[in-house]
Write a protein that holds these residues in place. Structure first.
Motif, short mmCIF file in Angstrom:
data_model
loop_
_atom_site.label_atom_id
_atom_site.label_comp_id
_atom_site.label_asym_id
_atom_site.label_seq_id
_atom_site.Cartn_x
_atom_site.Cartn_y
_atom_site.Cartn_z
N TYR A 1 -4.78 5.82 -2.63
CA TYR A 1 -4.04 4.80 -3.35
C TYR A 1 -5.01 3.81 -3.99
N GLN B 1 -5.06 -0.21 -5.28
CA GLN B 1 -4.32 -1.46 -5.21
C GLN B 1 -5.03 -2.53 -6.02
N GLY C 1 -2.63 -8.54 -6.35
CA GLY C 1 -1.26 -9.00 -6.52
C GLY C 1 -0.23 -7.91 -6.67
N LYS C 2 -0.65 -6.66 -6.45
CA LYS C 2 0.28 -5.54 -6.60
C LYS C 2 0.30 -4.69 -5.34
N GLY C 3 1.31 -3.86 -5.25
CA GLY C 3 1.36 -2.90 -4.16
C GLY C 3 0.49 -1.69 -4.48
N PRO C 4 0.17 -0.89 -3.48
CA PRO C 4 -0.64 0.31 -3.72
C PRO C 4 0.06 1.29 -4.67
N ASP D 1 -3.31 13.29 -4.21
CA ASP D 1 -3.10 13.72 -2.83
C ASP D 1 -3.65 15.12 -2.61
N PHE E 1 -7.58 2.84 -1.10
CA PHE E 1 -7.25 3.17 0.29
C PHE E 1 -7.00 4.67 0.42
N SER F 1 7.10 10.96 8.10
CA SER F 1 6.95 10.40 6.76
C SER F 1 6.12 9.14 6.75
N THR F 2 5.68 8.67 7.92
CA THR F 2 4.88 7.45 7.96
C THR F 2 3.43 7.77 7.65
N LEU F 3 2.73 6.78 7.13
CA LEU F 3 1.32 6.91 6.74
C LEU F 3 0.45 5.98 7.57
N PHE G 1 -3.15 4.07 7.20
CA PHE G 1 -4.07 3.69 6.14
C PHE G 1 -5.45 3.35 6.69
N GLY G 2 -6.46 3.61 5.88
CA GLY G 2 -7.81 3.14 6.14
C GLY G 2 -7.97 1.72 5.64
N LYS G 3 -9.15 1.14 5.88
CA LYS G 3 -9.39 -0.26 5.56
C LYS G 3 -9.55 -0.55 4.07
#
Lengths: 113, 113
Positions: B36, B38, B41-44, B49, B89, B99-101, B103-105
């Motif tokens: 992803y 990012q 001020g925005k979402g990923p 993939d 990310f 369906s959950t993810l 995330f890395g740092k």
């Protein structure tokens, strides 16, 4: 054009107040998620829902609660805000493809003073 | 469970260079991997993939490489542009039924002209 909406974008609130962060999506997605993100850090899953009347806690313990009364709406509530709740909260949804079709909102940046 | 690690918090490159961002994961059962982007001020936003049955996938100017032996994932961006400046990310999913993810740092990519 965003298909998932979060309000408010920014919120500064006093300790002890009750707040609700709104998240709505227009894609008819069954699955919705709340992630918490500190600046520059990874996203942590705090709540998710696989459909109406379904809610689950995520990997990160959170004092917030969620509800899913309608497919399109997944609000997150903090009964008594504390400075430790200061963070960015990101809402996401996914459809039948599950993890393969996430759409994120723009987030709510919450500051508790 | 799953944990996803970061190799480098910040990567600075010159415009036109190729960029490589790395990610490590812990759970050998992980089945699906996403990169992803990012912006502030925005979402990923989804970039690319890859499923665990592949070791390479290419998109427009981006390539994802997966090494399951060492549980390592990388994102290569060709001819990096100033518009590529953002936090990147990796996210990992356990596959069918989940369906959950996780995330890395995140790596902040800074592109200078």
């Amino acid at each position: 054009e965003a298909d998932i909406y979060q309000t408010p974008r920014y919120l500064v609130i006093g300790t002890g107040k009750k707040i609700t962060l709104e998240c709505s999506q227009t894609m008819g997605h069954d699955k919705m998620y709340w992630y918490q993100q500190d600046p520059g850090m990874e996203l942590h899953l705090i709540h998710y829902s696989y459909g109406v009347n379904s809610t689950e806690k995520g990997d990160l313990s959170s004092e917030s609660t969620v509800s899913r009364i309608r497919t399109e709406h997944f609000p997150l509530t903090l009964e008594s805000a504390r400075p430790s709740h200061t963070s960015q909260y990101l809402c996401a949804s996914s459809g039948p493809q599950g993890a393969r079709g996430y759409t994120f909102g723009s987030g709510t940046r919450l500051t508790v003073v | 469970g799953e944990s996803v690690g970061l190799h480098l918090p910040t990567l600075s490159v010159q415009e036109g260079d190729n960029s490589i961002i790395n990610c490590a994961y812990s759970n050998s059962a992980s089945d699906y991997f996403i990169w992803y982007k990012q912006e502030s001020g925005k979402g990923p936003q989804f970039i690319i993939d890859i499923r665990s049955n592949m070791d390479k996938r290419q998109g427009q100017r981006v390539t994802v490489l997966l090494n399951k032996t060492v549980k390592h994932l990388s994102l290569q961006i060709a001819a990096t542009q100033p518009g590529d400046s953002a936090v990147y990310f990796c996210a990992v999913n356990l596959g069918s039924g989940y369906s959950t993810l996780t995330f890395g740092k995140g790596t902040m990519l800074l592109v200078s002209p």
